[in-house]
Design an enzyme around this catalytic site. Structure first.
Site, PDB file in Angstrom:
ATOM      1  N   ASP A 133       0.816  -1.210   0.000  1.00  0.00           N
ATOM      2  CA  ASP A 133       0.000   0.000   0.000  1.00  0.00           C
ATOM      3  C   ASP A 133       0.853   1.266   0.000  1.00  0.00           C
ATOM      4  O   ASP A 133       1.344   1.700   1.038  1.00  0.00           O
ATOM      5  CB  ASP A 133      -0.912  -0.024   1.229  1.00  0.00           C
ATOM      6  CG  ASP A 133      -2.029   0.991   1.153  1.00  0.00           C
ATOM      7  OD1 ASP A 133      -1.984   1.865   0.275  1.00  0.00           O
ATOM      8  OD2 ASP A 133      -2.950   0.900   1.981  1.00  0.00           O
ATOM      9  N   ASP A 316      -1.301   5.090  -5.964  1.00  0.00           N
ATOM     10  CA  ASP A 316      -1.670   4.319  -4.777  1.00  0.00           C
ATOM     11  C   ASP A 316      -1.955   2.863  -5.118  1.00  0.00           C
ATOM     12  O   ASP A 316      -2.991   2.542  -5.673  1.00  0.00           O
ATOM     13  CB  ASP A 316      -2.898   4.975  -4.146  1.00  0.00           C
ATOM     14  CG  ASP A 316      -3.324   4.341  -2.849  1.00  0.00           C
ATOM     15  OD1 ASP A 316      -2.628   3.427  -2.376  1.00  0.00           O
ATOM     16  OD2 ASP A 316      -4.351   4.762  -2.308  1.00  0.00           O
TER      17      ASP A 316
END
Length: 432
Positions: A133, A316
């Site tokens: 992440d 992201d």
């Protein structure tokens, strides 16, 4: 659900994005979430027939939890690309072992909605399965003293697993759109991709029931810098201080399951040049940004430039789709023939081949229809949901650019140089 949730730390000065961003197409449905990963040598596996069922009304596929049975085989028999099962009964598709040093495979749930890797903790090198992440500042795992139902279904970490684990009395509280995690900050040695660092992380003592559907044991926060939002250093800040890499950067290659690809990889210290051809094109991080945020030079769809200017992209890996401010999403979908607006979502022809391109630092990158065309809508198999969503997660000039885009490029996140490099992936199959 897919995308990501908002994270608020007790030390936070403002909302920061991390982990998941659950997205409800219908307010009557609860969040269903991501897939899992598992190194072949560490888990029991077996072939799983079929694919994860579609949860209509979500922008995420529902994951099935199945009971273990006698069909489980030794992990050494796992082959890359086969459906496998973790000991705590979550399905995944295994990546091929990486050939580059200081690298680890990234596995997914077979739907391209989530990407995971195994991280070893403490004196016993216990493997925890972590969402990769780049939008998260915080790293956390489920703790052994957690009695929440979700923790009982996952791997946990505690003093019985590691004699070197140090637990503080400093609390953390992470609040999500449909869930929450809380506990104490801890410290232990962490091994990933062949190197070891001492890491501060959250040890969760309570999670909401929402995490019953999430086949992860925690989140590996690869965000750029926590800044003033928390006093706990990020994973990359820890690596920088430990001086374990020749260059403090990491490369990300996200595989597309529909291609049968098993080349997902997270590499540290140097890009993996086998994943792309030619030279990477770099774009500097926006001045003062604490996230992996870069300026967008241009957006085109069907050969027509969008009027949106001055936009930035928060890159992201923890976000499944792309989230755009509604006006930008409207303009983009208006350039896709026969598209229809459905609240914050859009329906587009399943056969769409409309080219969509993002331009960074003078280089244009195309998003494959295989990635922006989602699942067929209920009652009309010729129309599919769009994986580009009209929701404003931050400011009206910021886009949240996730895996829909990242599957098309090899990406390098350069912590020292404060820049992101990109190059189209070297894959044989690219379209529908």
């Amino acid at each position: 659900m897919p995308l990501r949730l908002w994270l608020l730390s007790i030390h936070a000065l403002s909302a920061i994005v991390t982990a998941f961003y659950p997205y409800h197409h219908s307010p009557n449905l609860s969040a269903i979430a991501e897939g899992t990963s598992s190194p072949p040598q560490a888990r029991h596996v077996h072939t799983v027939g079929g694919t994860p069922e579609v949860a209509h009304g979500f922008v995420m596929l529902r994951l099935r939890r199945q009971k273990s049975g006698s069909r489980n085989t030794k992990a050494s028999n796992t082959r890359a690309g086969s459906h496998a099962k973790r000991d705590n009964n979550y399905d995944f598709v295994a990546a091929s072992p990486p050939t580059q040093t200081k690298s680890v495979g990234i596995h997914n749930d077979g739907t391209d909605f989530s990407y995971f890797t195994g991280v070893e903790f403490g004196s016993t090198s216990k493997t925890m399965y972590m969402l990769v992440d780049t939008g998260a500042f915080n790293t956390w795992v489920m703790g052994s003293d957690c009695k929440s139902e979700a923790c009982l279904a996952h791997n946990t970490l505690g003093p019985g697993d590691s004699s070197s684990l140090e637990v503080s009395q400093d609390r953390f509280d992470l609040t999500y759109g449909t869930g929450s995690v809380s506990g104490l900050y801890a410290m232990d040695t962490v091994r990933l991709a062949g190197f070891t660092v001492p890491l501060h992380f959250g040890l969760a003592s309570a999670t909401s029931e929402d995490f019953n559907a999430y086949p992860i044991d925690g989140i590996l926060g690869l965000g750029l810098s926590a800044g003033k939002s928390t006093r706990i250093p990020t994973f990359m800040e820890t690596i920088h201080k430990a001086d374990v890499l020749s260059s403090n950067l990491f490369g990300v290659n996200l595989q597309r399951s529909s291609d049968g690809a098993t080349d997902g990889e997270l590499s540290f210290g140097a890009p993996d040049t086998t994943k792309y051809q030619g030279n990477l094109s770099y774009t500097r991080i926006v001045d003062g940004a604490s996230m992996w945020e870069i300026p967008i030079d241009g957006i085109t769809a069907n050969g027509v430039s969008c009027t949106s200017t001055g936009r930035t992209a928060i890159i992201d890996t923890g976000t499944s789709f792309m989230l755009l401010p509604p006006a930008d999403a409207d303009e983009l979908h208006n350039l896709i023939p026969s598209s229809e607006k459905d609240g914050e979502m859009y329906n587009i022809p399943c056969s769409s081949k409309t080219p969509i391109r993002l331009e960074f630092s003078g280089v244009s990158y195309e998003i494959a229809p295989a990635d922006y065309v989602g699942n067929p809508i209920e009652g009309n198999q010729s129309m599919c949901t769009s994986n580009i969503i009209g929701r404003q997660p931050f400011e009206d000039n910021q886009w949240l650019v996730g895996d829909v885009f990242l599957k098309n490029v090899y990406s390098v996140f350069d912590f020292d140089g404060e820049r992101i490099g990109k190059k189209r992936c070297s894959r044989t199959r690219y379209w529908h």
